[in-house]
Design an enzyme around this catalytic site. Structure first.
Site, mmCIF file in Angstrom:
data_model
loop_
_atom_site.group_PDB
_atom_site.id
_atom_site.type_symbol
_atom_site.label_atom_id
_atom_site.label_comp_id
_atom_site.label_asym_id
_atom_site.label_seq_id
_atom_site.Cartn_x
_atom_site.Cartn_y
_atom_site.Cartn_z
ATOM 1 N N LYS A 85 42.944 17.213 45.438
ATOM 2 C CA LYS A 85 41.722 17.299 46.619
ATOM 3 C C LYS A 85 41.134 17.139 45.168
ATOM 4 C CE LYS A 85 41.495 20.628 42.682
ATOM 5 N NZ LYS A 85 40.419 21.256 41.746
ATOM 6 N N ASP B 150 45.935 26.829 42.690
ATOM 7 C CA ASP B 150 45.433 25.820 43.686
ATOM 8 C C ASP B 150 46.633 25.731 45.137
ATOM 9 O OD1 ASP B 150 42.774 25.645 42.192
ATOM 10 O OD2 ASP B 150 43.703 23.880 41.240
#
Length: 293
Positions: free
Chosen positions: A11, A137
């Site tokens: 990401k 995350d």
């Protein structure tokens, strides 16, 4: 059990703001996150005994449970049954400790594989909840695509992914501790804050130029001086190569530039690869792509 495999997309943070410390020791965050096609590969198989993790020689801490083992144990605790013997293999491509969520993505991919094999009826929200016990995350990496992330990162609002573009990611040969970066940020009054709501609206409008104008990561203000110089140098190099804008991802030190042109991005990756050996040409993923098995 026949081995099953799944990609683990990295990401980037299009916007990252730290609001305040929390009583639980974490920080209140507002971020816009985007999955990209740079990915590891995770393979799951049953084993004869215990839990094993093969990282192909990549570094992992000794003498403690890995994130993957903790995630597997939390998964089976959710099911109310003991964790069976498992063998997990990671094929690493995403740089570790880079702000790209590589470790979180690996855990998320493992959770998806466990769900696929042992509990396909388990809702996605349960995987996100389990993932949060391992890392902040992980819930986003479970979901994929693009999202506004709040709280520790677990309060997710889906957003459209970046419009068509290419992304060049450069990870310099320096390391940054996430814990140290949060410590440096604690109590800091940031000079420049990201327009997180504006970033979300730019994605909803599908306007790449509006997105790139709003790239901002407050961690860049608290970088150690010697690292800041390198990060700024990489950002400047990406801009010289034609990037619409560039920023650091997560707590760093990976830097990414967004390009409207595939040709310019490929040329930039080739040029920067001669300077920064961990340079990757990648693209944004829609949620359906990042969820694909």
């Amino acid at each position: 059990m026949e081995a099953i495999t799944r990609p683990a997309p990295a990401k980037i943070n299009l916007a990252l703001d730290i609001l305040r410390p929390r009583p639980d020791g974490y920080h209140e965050m507002r971020m816009v996150m985007q999955s990209v096609s740079l990915c590891d590969t995770v393979t799951l198989a049953e084993a004869e005994t215990g839990f094993s993790l093969d990282t192909g020689g990549s570094f992992r801490p000794e003498g403690e449970k890995t994130l993957e083992q903790r995630a597997a144990e939390a998964f089976f605790q959710e099911l109310g049954r003991p964790c069976p013997p498992l063998a997990v293999r990671l094929e690493k491509v995403t740089p570790a400790y880079a702000g790209l969520g590589g470790g979180s993505a690996d855990v998320a991919a493992l959770l998806h594989l466990l769900r696929q094999r042992y509990a396909p009826e388990l809702p996605l929200e349960a995987l996100e909840r389990i993932g949060l016990t391992v890392g902040s995350d992980v819930p986003f990496c479970v979901r994929g695509g693009a999202a506004l992330a709040e709280g520790r990162g677990e309060i997710l609002t889906d957003l459209p992914s970046l419009p068509h573009c290419r992304i060049v990611i450069c990870k310099p040969d320096v390391s940054l501790s996430t814990g140290e970066m949060f410590a440096r940020a604690r109590g800091r009054i940031f000079q420049t804050r990201p327009d997180v709501d504006g970033m979300a609206e730019a994605l909803r409008a599908g306007r790449l130029e509006r997105v790139t104008k709003r790239l901002c990561n407050v961690f860049e203000e608290v970088l150690p001086p010697e690292v800041k110089e390198e990060i700024q140098g990489l950002k400047a190099a990406l801009l010289r190569c034609g990037a619409m804008n560039a920023a650091m991802s997560g707590s760093g030190p990976a830097v990414f530039g967004i390009f409207s042109s595939e040709e310019e991005a490929a040329a930039a990756a080739e040029t920067l690869g001669a300077w920064c050996r961990q340079t990757f040409l990648t693209r944004p993923l829609e949620r359906a792509e990042s969820m694909a098995v």
